[in-house]
Scaffold this motif. Structure first.
Motif, short mmCIF file in Angstrom:
data_model
loop_
_atom_site.label_atom_id
_atom_site.label_comp_id
_atom_site.label_asym_id
_atom_site.label_seq_id
_atom_site.Cartn_x
_atom_site.Cartn_y
_atom_site.Cartn_z
N ALA A 78 38.33 37.24 37.98
CA ALA A 78 38.05 38.27 36.99
C ALA A 78 38.06 37.70 35.57
CB ALA A 78 39.05 39.41 37.11
N CYS A 81 34.90 35.68 34.94
CA CYS A 81 33.78 36.58 34.67
C CYS A 81 33.82 37.12 33.24
CB CYS A 81 33.78 37.74 35.66
SG CYS A 81 33.12 37.34 37.29
N GLN A 82 34.99 37.57 32.84
CA GLN A 82 35.13 38.18 31.52
C GLN A 82 34.90 37.17 30.40
OE1 GLN A 82 38.94 40.01 30.83
NE2 GLN A 82 38.20 41.17 29.07
N SER A 231 34.82 38.35 42.29
CA SER A 231 34.86 39.30 41.18
C SER A 231 33.44 39.67 40.79
CB SER A 231 35.60 38.71 39.98
OG SER A 231 35.70 39.67 38.94
N ARG A 233 31.19 42.13 37.97
CA ARG A 233 31.19 42.94 36.77
C ARG A 233 29.73 43.17 36.37
NH1 ARG A 233 36.07 42.76 33.86
NH2 ARG A 233 34.94 43.15 31.92
N VAL A 238 32.67 47.42 38.89
CA VAL A 238 33.65 46.34 38.76
C VAL A 238 34.42 46.23 40.08
CG1 VAL A 238 35.70 45.50 37.55
CG2 VAL A 238 33.90 46.69 36.28
N ASN A 240 37.31 43.49 41.78
CA ASN A 240 38.14 42.30 41.70
C ASN A 240 38.88 42.16 43.03
OD1 ASN A 240 37.53 41.53 38.96
ND2 ASN A 240 38.81 43.24 38.28
#
Length: 270
Positions: A78, A81-82, A231, A233, A238, A240
């Motif tokens: 996660a 990805c962010q 993950s 997004r 979303v 995870n």
């Protein structure tokens, strides 16, 4: 009369047989779909749900991200990805205590592990020329020009072959089982990120995948147990996901937090 009886018996058997499970797909964006599959063969732990992200390589680019190039700091899927603005990411393969890949791994000029191990599958992407497929699973056991193909791609990750180029299960039967993250290619050329938290023996799990409607042509093992992660997004969607059970390590389904991963494969829109 005998023919009529046979026809009635056939109709009864067809009516009595349960319908084969289908994949439920959610279109996230053009060329990107999230699928859920519940096989008839159930694990005795968890919900047995298999999550699939289907990616059209003509519409998405693939990125290999390694902690050795990010000050050695591992991140959860996660977080990768962010921080890297990925639409999704999954384990890039098994790794050693120092975070480097167990198998051969490189990305352009970054050499994560220069040694080619014995494993027969090598996932390659980012080709040096546009005439080659955007992403491919090389099978070293049946492609005599595999070394030449490997040199023609900028990114590569080697791991355990699960399905060979003839579509056969190559994982030997064994009692051990675990959560899993898998990379596969389907017969239409799509890339598949596949995750299952419920534990299966990998031989049985490969059979489940091959008997599913996913039309898998080849598959490569990425990671198992609590380290297995996926993950996603994309827009308002979303997910995870991370594993738990692994024979001889974490023999329960109680994991509540994702492991930090040193290496992941992610996707971005072209």
């Amino acid at each position: 009369m005998l023919r009529l009886y046979s026809l009635l018996a056939a109709c009864f058997c067809a009516a009595a047989s349960p319908a084969a499970p289908e994949v439920t797909w959610q279109q996230l964006s053009p060329g990107l779909a999230l699928g859920e599959y519940r096989p008839t063969v159930k694990s005795d732990i968890g919900d047995s749900k298999i999550t699939i992200l289907r990616i059209n390589p003509r519409q998405y680019s693939f990125r290999l991200l390694e902690s050795v190039r990010y000050k050695g700091k591992a991140r959860t899927a996660a977080q990768w990805c962010q921080q890297e603005k990925l639409l999704a990411c999954i384990n890039a393969g098994m790794y050693q205590p120092d975070g480097r890949s167990v198998g051969y791994m490189r990305d352009h000029q970054s050499i994560n592990n220069a040694s080619l191990g014995n494993d027969n599958s090598i996932l390659v992407f980012n080709p040096a020329d546009s005439l080659r497929p955007a992403i491919k699973l090389i099978d070293r056991s049946c492609e005599t020009d595999w070394a030449q193909q490997l040199r023609a791609y900028h990114s590569a990750s080697q791991s355990i072959r699960m399905v060979d180029c003839q579509g056969r299960n190559t994982w030997a039967a064994q009692p051990k089982r675990w959560s899993s993250a898998v990379w596969a290619m389907d017969q239409d050329g799509n890339a598949l990120m596949i995750f299952c938290r419920s534990p299966y023996s990998m031989h049985d799990y490969v059979d489940i995948l091959l008997q599913s409607p996913l039309k898998i042509s080849q598959a490569m093992y990425l990671e198992g147990g609590p380290e297995a992660s996926l993950s996603i997004r994309s827009g308002q969607t979303v997910r995870n996901l991370f594993g738990s059970y692994e024979t001889g390590f974490v023999e329960n389904d109680n994991s509540q937090a994702a492991f930090p991963l040193p290496n992941v494969i992610g996707i971005v829109k072209k």
